[in-house]
Design a protein around this motif. Structure first.
Motif, mmCIF file in Angstrom:
data_model
loop_
_atom_site.group_PDB
_atom_site.id
_atom_site.type_symbol
_atom_site.label_atom_id
_atom_site.label_comp_id
_atom_site.label_asym_id
_atom_site.label_seq_id
_atom_site.Cartn_x
_atom_site.Cartn_y
_atom_site.Cartn_z
ATOM 1 N N LEU A 45 1.909 52.464 77.429
ATOM 2 C CA LEU A 45 1.304 53.639 78.068
ATOM 3 C C LEU A 45 1.285 54.881 77.173
ATOM 4 O O LEU A 45 0.990 55.978 77.643
ATOM 5 N N GLU A 47 -0.278 57.520 74.661
ATOM 6 C CA GLU A 47 -1.645 58.015 74.577
ATOM 7 C C GLU A 47 -1.996 58.455 73.158
ATOM 8 O O GLU A 47 -1.124 58.838 72.377
ATOM 9 N N ASN A 48 -3.307 58.394 72.860
ATOM 10 C CA ASN A 48 -3.833 58.806 71.550
ATOM 11 C C ASN A 48 -3.058 58.148 70.409
ATOM 12 O O ASN A 48 -2.524 58.813 69.517
ATOM 13 N N ASP A 79 -12.643 53.096 74.918
ATOM 14 C CA ASP A 79 -11.436 53.885 74.663
ATOM 15 C C ASP A 79 -11.044 53.880 73.190
ATOM 16 O O ASP A 79 -9.979 54.365 72.824
ATOM 17 N N ARG A 118 -7.127 55.606 73.320
ATOM 18 C CA ARG A 118 -6.737 56.630 74.310
ATOM 19 C C ARG A 118 -5.375 56.339 74.917
ATOM 20 O O ARG A 118 -4.558 57.232 75.101
ATOM 21 N N GLN A 119 -5.119 55.057 75.233
ATOM 22 C CA GLN A 119 -3.821 54.695 75.806
ATOM 23 C C GLN A 119 -3.576 53.196 75.625
ATOM 24 O O GLN A 119 -4.498 52.385 75.770
ATOM 25 N N ALA A 168 5.496 57.887 82.750
ATOM 26 C CA ALA A 168 4.187 57.577 82.160
ATOM 27 C C ALA A 168 3.334 56.809 83.150
ATOM 28 O O ALA A 168 3.815 55.904 83.825
#
Length: 251
Positions: A45, A47-48, A79, A118-119, A168
């Motif tokens: 989980l 991100e980025n 994503d 993104r994730q 998260a």
């Protein structure tokens, strides 16, 4: 004439044959090249996250022109954006992942590229099946997934993830990929169609890999069998000659 020199000669022949058999087996072994993946934040989980992929060159006559990556469940093609790649290479989304391709790299040069996700999904490990294409049309498939036992000949790049941070939560998929100089706009994927296409592609790829493996095993078996037969003939001839000389000496 004493039979002992002949016996020593027979042993030397057997040792030479064993060395030849060892060399044959070594040459029949698969190449040691690999496809690998690393992350700057290997956590569920997260991100980025930037993922770095490296495909080791294994051709002596051609360079990479394309890498096709199948994304794991939980990561949609929309994503993903390209962060870094060989010069003039571009990313294009597919139904189950993406391709990154461009002018052929020099022979022997590894292909490295980076994407930003993104994730990451909520999982302990994720695999990225990778198909490599060379300028001469040769294709190398790194698509095998871990099993309960047995070593994999062409394992898919695998990323181990730490447990998700407290609090998260999964975020909604991106509606579309953001266009840039190194990426092309991608349609909005749906998790259901992505998973279905990925499964179908994986099954076809695994069938190709098994067929290639069967061909390689058959060829190696024929070569090794020939060496074994030659050893038996040489050993039997040496034994017969020693026995004959020993009988003549006793007479």
């Amino acid at each position: 004439m004493s039979p002992y020199p002949l016996a020593r000669a027979g042993r030397r022949i057997a040792l030479a044959g064993a060395a030849a058999l060892t060399a044959t087996i070594a040459l029949a072994a698969p190449a040691a090249a690999h496809a690998e993946v690393e992350a700057d934040k290997a956590q569920a989980l997260a991100e980025n996250v930037t993922l770095t992929f490296v495909s080791e060159a294994e051709s002596d006559s051609a360079g990479f022109t394309e890498l096709r990556v199948v994304l794991p469940a939980g990561i949609a093609p929309g994503d993903v954006t390209l962060a870094e790649a060989p010069e003039d290479w571009k990313l294009k989304a597919t139904s189950d992942g993406y391709t990154v391709s461009g002018p052929a790299l020099k022979t022997g040069v590894d292909a490295e590229h980076k994407i930003k996700v993104r994730q990451l999904p909520d999982a302990k490990q994720i695999a990225f099946k990778t198909v490599e294409t060379y300028s001469d049309g040769e294709v190398s498939r790194w698509i095998e997934l871990p099993t309960d036992g047995g070593e994999l000949e062409q394992p898919a790049p695998l990323l181990e993830l730490k447990a998700a941070a407290p609090g998260a939560e999964p975020i909604a998929p991106s509606p579309s990929a953001e266009p840039s100089e190194t990426t092309t706009p991608t349609p909005t994927p749906t998790p259901t169609s992505s998973a279905t296409d990925s499964d179908a592609d994986a099954a076809a790829s695994e069938t190709d890999t098994e067929a290639a493996g069967d061909d390689g095993d058959s060829s190696a078996g024929l070569v090794i069998g020939g060496v074994v037969v030659a050893l038996l003939v040489l050993g039997g001839g040496a034994w017969w000659l020693v026995k004959r000389r020993g009988t003549s000496a006793e007479s």
